[in-house]
Each structure stands twice: as structure tokens, then as C-alpha cells.
Scaffold this active site. Structure first.
Site, PDB file in Angstrom:
ATOM      1  NE  ARG A 155      -3.587   2.521  -4.399  1.00 23.75           N
ATOM      2  CZ  ARG A 155      -3.906   2.055  -3.196  1.00 23.75           C
ATOM      3  NH1 ARG A 155      -3.183   1.098  -2.644  1.00 23.75           N
ATOM      4  NH2 ARG A 155      -4.943   2.549  -2.548  1.00 23.75           N
TER       5      ARG A 155
ATOM      6  CG  ASP B   2      -1.992  -1.095   1.111  1.00 27.50           C
ATOM      7  OD1 ASP B   2      -2.259  -1.570  -0.012  1.00 27.50           O
ATOM      8  OD2 ASP B   2      -2.541  -1.481   2.159  1.00 27.50           O
TER       9      ASP B   2
HETATM   10  C1  S3P Z   1      -5.213  -5.790   3.297  1.00 29.73           C
HETATM   11  C2  S3P Z   1      -4.455  -6.519   2.429  1.00 29.73           C
HETATM   12  C3  S3P Z   1      -3.829  -5.950   1.225  1.00 29.73           C
HETATM   13  C4  S3P Z   1      -3.795  -4.424   1.285  1.00 29.73           C
HETATM   14  C5  S3P Z   1      -5.088  -3.843   1.735  1.00 29.73           C
HETATM   15  C6  S3P Z   1      -5.438  -4.350   3.122  1.00 29.73           C
HETATM   16  C7  S3P Z   1      -5.819  -6.461   4.466  1.00 29.73           C
HETATM   17  O1  S3P Z   1      -4.580  -6.328   0.093  1.00 29.73           O
HETATM   18  O2  S3P Z   1      -3.445  -3.904   0.022  1.00 29.73           O
HETATM   19  O3  S3P Z   1      -5.018  -2.434   1.777  1.00 29.73           O
HETATM   20  O4  S3P Z   1      -6.260  -5.787   5.402  1.00 29.73           O
HETATM   21  O5  S3P Z   1      -5.847  -7.702   4.482  1.00 29.73           O
HETATM   22  P1  S3P Z   1      -4.362  -7.764  -0.619  1.00 29.73           P
HETATM   23  O6  S3P Z   1      -4.656  -8.801   0.368  1.00 29.73           O
HETATM   24  O7  S3P Z   1      -5.362  -7.790  -1.749  1.00 29.73           O
HETATM   25  O8  S3P Z   1      -2.960  -7.762  -1.113  1.00 29.73           O
END
Ligand code: S3P
Length: 432
Positions: free
Chosen positions: A350, A319
Site C-alpha cells: 500500500r 487500514d
Molecule cells: C485485522 C488486523 C489487521 C488489519 C486487518 C484486519 C484483524 O491486520 O490490517 O485488515 O481483523 O485482526 P494485522 O493483524 O496483520 O495488522
């Protein structure tokens, strides 16, 4: 808020505490709901995403009371205490809200429908729908279940345990399968190509469940009891702190302390990347809160140089890549970001959006299928730019504006409210 107008900063100073961790906030309210007994949550993120999750949990028959700013009281009713919602659950902009809840709902013996906004409707749901179907849930959605809205008939007593080899390192996928696995008669295992954030594993343990971890493999036995354990104290979000870390690394003269930051090793890629770029960062007073490591983070300005960001570092900083791109755009040399194709399916694409916007500010950015190549320059030029409906793009551009010449105006900056209410105020306090 429409436009966020940013003037060059003379240097950041002072102390700040960003709001609560978004990932942990979603999990705290969901897991407290299926634990037996009352849980107090402090430091809950009052952002749109997590408030939507709290609302959805209420629609599942759970009492969630606001007992103060960032303080919730959840009356957990145990694994089988949720009830069929009478309306559609709207998760707004949140991929985490939708994917984790889908996992939980796939284990219920009732029907539910999940929807979201125009951005969430474009994000891939097949990655959770497929494993949840093989656990016994009946799930329909647009394009054969690839996209929301999702209609879920949970498998209830017939949830089958699954050994799932996830093609992507995604905590959302891992968590959805594990949550459904809590309802299975047997052991569910998820194996990932790289380790993703482990907040689900830590919080399940906090609620007394046994979770086994073996390298890239996580296993959970179904039908365990989760028990309320008093208070879950949520630390400040390192993903929100990241904007201030990069700001302090790029605006000469800066020296700040960010308090109470979650420094879970599956999330600290941003610190490792900035240190590899030459940043002056120290972690003070390390401690633990509700099974999560926490520290105060001091950042002092030092000119950054280029670095390579790839492999295992990517899920640990996923992120933060847009704001890392901002750091790279003002560092000396050429930074290469690779293995980050997942960025294309976040709140916006992004890779495309940060490249387009940083170019407007004079940065030399080349888009790669799975990353970015960025050659830094001493100062960017302030410019009008767009959020693309993406909170992290909006905040990254605001940070870029602090170290640029002239004024930057970020259009449609209201998306920041999804994850960081009070961002503008906190930025003005520390940067001017
Ligand atoms: C998150 C996992 C990540 C992250 C998202 C929050 C989470 O996504 O990018 O902002 O809280 O499990 P992905 O699991 O799709 O990589």
C-alpha cells in the site's frame, strides 16, 4: 463492475450506515462455532472475505444458516465440536480469515488445508506458522511454511501453552496464538510492541471466557468453555466509514452523519488523525453492543492541514492509511507517515500503490521505506487509475476523485466487494 467512474462532488450530505465490521464479522462466526449453543449474528458483513470464512466454518461441520440480510444463525458445538473438512478451505483474499482459522485449526486433532487467491498467496504466513508450530501443530506451506497454501495437522490434546513475544503489532498474529491457546493445558500469553485491535479479547469475554490484559500483554487459559449468549450485534465498520469521513473532510460544503459506527479505541486512529489535521468530527449517542463501543459520527467540511502519523497511531489506523494519504494530498502542508512498514504486506504494497496512484492525480508523494511524505495541494486532477487488486486502494482513489477536477476512473474496482458491498451506491447517494 470493472471501472468505477467518479465525477467531482458538490458536497456530501445525509445519513448513511456502512456494512458490518469485517474484523468482528470474521470473529463472530468463528467464535460462535466453538461456543456451546446457538448464536444469532446481526450486521454480519456480506462481503466476499467474511462469506468465505462462513463457508469455511460450514466445511468444519458447523451449521451456519442465513436468516436474513446480514443475519446468520450459528449452531455452536463447543471447543471440540469441529470436524475434519473433506475439502480445501479457500479464504479468497482474506488475511484475517486465513490467519485466525490457522490458529483455530492448529488446536484441532485433525488435518486441514488452507488456501487463498494470488494476492493472499504472497502474504507472509511465517508470522503465524512459527508460533503455532511451537505450540505443537505440524504445519507445511510454500517456502518452508512462509506462504499459503498451508497444510495443518493440529496438535489436538497435545497443544502446548506459549509465551509469545510478537515482533509486530498484529491482531491477526495475536488472535491466531490465542485461538490455539484455547486448546492448551495452561496459560498462553502474547506480548506486542504496540497494542493492536482487541476484538478477539472482547468477543471471547462476550462468550464468557476469562481473558487477562496487562498493558501490551494478553493471556488466556486453555480449555475454557465458551457459551452462546444470544445475539451478537455487529456495528458498522469504521474502516469503511473512513472513506466517507475523509470524503466529507475534503469536499467543501459536506455535512454527513455515519450511523452505528464501531468506535473501539484500538480502531479510532482515523478519527484522531483527522482531528489532528483540523477536522470537524463529533461522536453522538455513544453506546455499547456485544462488548464493543458504538456511536454515530458527524463530519462537517473544514479544510485540513498536515499532521504527523506515526508510533502508536499506526496500528490504530493501519487500514486507513491509504485514505489518510488522500486527505494529506489535499491538506495544506506536508504530512509525514512513518512506522508503517506493515503496509507493504497488506492486500497490496500500500505504500507503493497509493503513492503511484496519487501521483497520477498530481499529488506530491515521496515513498519512504516505512511510510509516505505527502505535500498537499488545493485540488487533485481526476485521472484514470488502478486498484492493484486492493479494495482499500480502489475506494481511496474514488474518494480522491470526489474532490478532484475532472473525471477519475478506477480500474478493477470489483475488489471493493471483498469488504464493502454497496460502496458505489452509498457513495452516489451521499455525494451527488
Ligand atoms: C485485522 C488486523 C489487521 C488489519 C486487518 C484486519 C484483524 O491486520 O490490517 O485488515 O481483523 O485482526 P494485522 O493483524 O496483520 O495488522
Amino acid at each position: 463492475m470493472a471501472d468505477l467512474v467518479i465525477d467531482p462532488s458538490p458536497g456530501l450530505s445525509g445519513e448513511l450506515t456502512p456494512p458490518g465490521d469485517k474484523s468482528i464479522s470474521h470473529r463472530a462466526v468463528m467464535f460462535a462455532a466453538i461456543a456451546e449453543g446457538r448464536t444469532e449474528i446481526t450486521g454480519f458483513l456480506p462481503g466476499e472475505d467474511t462469506l468465505n470464512t462462513a463457508k469455511a466454518v460450514r466445511m468444519l461441520g458447523i451449521t451456519v444458516a442465513e436468516s436474513g440480510p446480514g443475519a446468520l444463525t450459528v449452531e455452536g458445538r463447543g471447543l471440540n465440536g469441529l470436524s475434519e473438512p473433506s475439502g480445501v478451505l479457500d479464504l479468497g483474499n482474506s488475511g484475517t480469515g486465513m490467519r485466525l482459522l490457522a490458529g483455530l485449526l492448529a488446536g484441532q486433532d485433525f488435518f486441514s488445508v488452507l488456501t487463498g487467491d494470488q494476492y493472499l498467496a504472497k502474504r507472509p504466513m511465517g508470522r503465524i506458522v512459527e508460533p503455532l508450530r511451537s505450540m505443537g501443530a505440524v504445519i507445511e506451506g510454500r517456502s518452508g511454511g512462509k506462504y499459503a497454501p498451508l497444510a495443518i495437522r493440529g496438535a489436538g490434546k497435545n497443544v502446548k501453552p506459549l509465551s509469545f513475544l510478537s515482533p509486530i503489532a498484529s491482531a491477526q498474529v495475536k488472535s491466531a496464538v490465542i485461538l490455539c491457546g484455547l486448546y492448551a493445558d495452561g496459560v498462553t500469553t502474547v506480548t506486542e510492541p504496540h497494542k493492536s485491535r482487541d476484538h478477539t479479547e472482547r468477543m471471547l469475554r462476550f462468550f464468557g471466557a476469562a481473558v487477562k490484559e496487562d498493558g501490551l500483554q494478553v493471556s488466556v487459559r486453555g480449555r475454557q468453555t465458551l457459551t452462546a449468549r444470544g445475539t451478537v450485534e455487529i456495528p458498522a465498520d469504521i474502516s469503511s466509514a473512513a472513506f466517507f469521513m475523509v470524503a466529507a473532510c475534503t469536499v467543501p460544503g459536506s455535512d454527513i452523519v455515519i450511523r452505528n459506527v464501531g468506535v473501539n479505541p484500538t480502531r479510532t486512529g482515523i478519527i484522531d488523525v483527522l482531528v489532528s489535521m483540523g477536522a470537524d468530527i463529533s461522536l453522538l449517542s455513544p453506546r455499547e453492543q456485544a462488548g464493543e463501543p458504538v456511536a454515530d459520527v458527524r463530519i462537517r467540511y473544514r479544510r485540513l492541514h498536515a499532521a504527523a502519523v506515526r508510533g502508536d497511531l499506526i496500528p490504530r489506523s493501519i487500514d486507513e492509511i491509504p485514505v489518510i494519504a488522500v486527505a494529506a494530498a489535499t491538506a495544506s502542508g506536508t504530512t509525514l507517515i512513518k512506522d508503517a512498514a506493515e503496509l507493504r504486506v497488506k492486500e497490496s504494497d500500500r505504500i507503493a500503490t497509493i503513492a503511484a496512484e496519487l501521483r497520477k492525480m498530481g499529488a506530491a508523494v515521496r515513498e519512504l521505506p516505512d511510510g509516505l511524505e505527502i505535500t498537499g495541494r488545493e485540488r487533485l486532477n481526476g485521472a484514470p487509475c488502478e486498484s492493484h487488486g486492493d479494495h482499500r486502494i480502489a475506494m481511496s482513489l474514488a474518494v480522491a476523485g470526489l474532490a478532484a477536477t475532472g473525471q477519475t476512473a478506477v480500474r478493477d474496482a470489483e475488489w471493493i466487494e471483498t469488504s464493502f458491498p454497496g460502496f458505489e451506491h452509498m457513495l452516489r447517494q451521499s455525494a451527488y
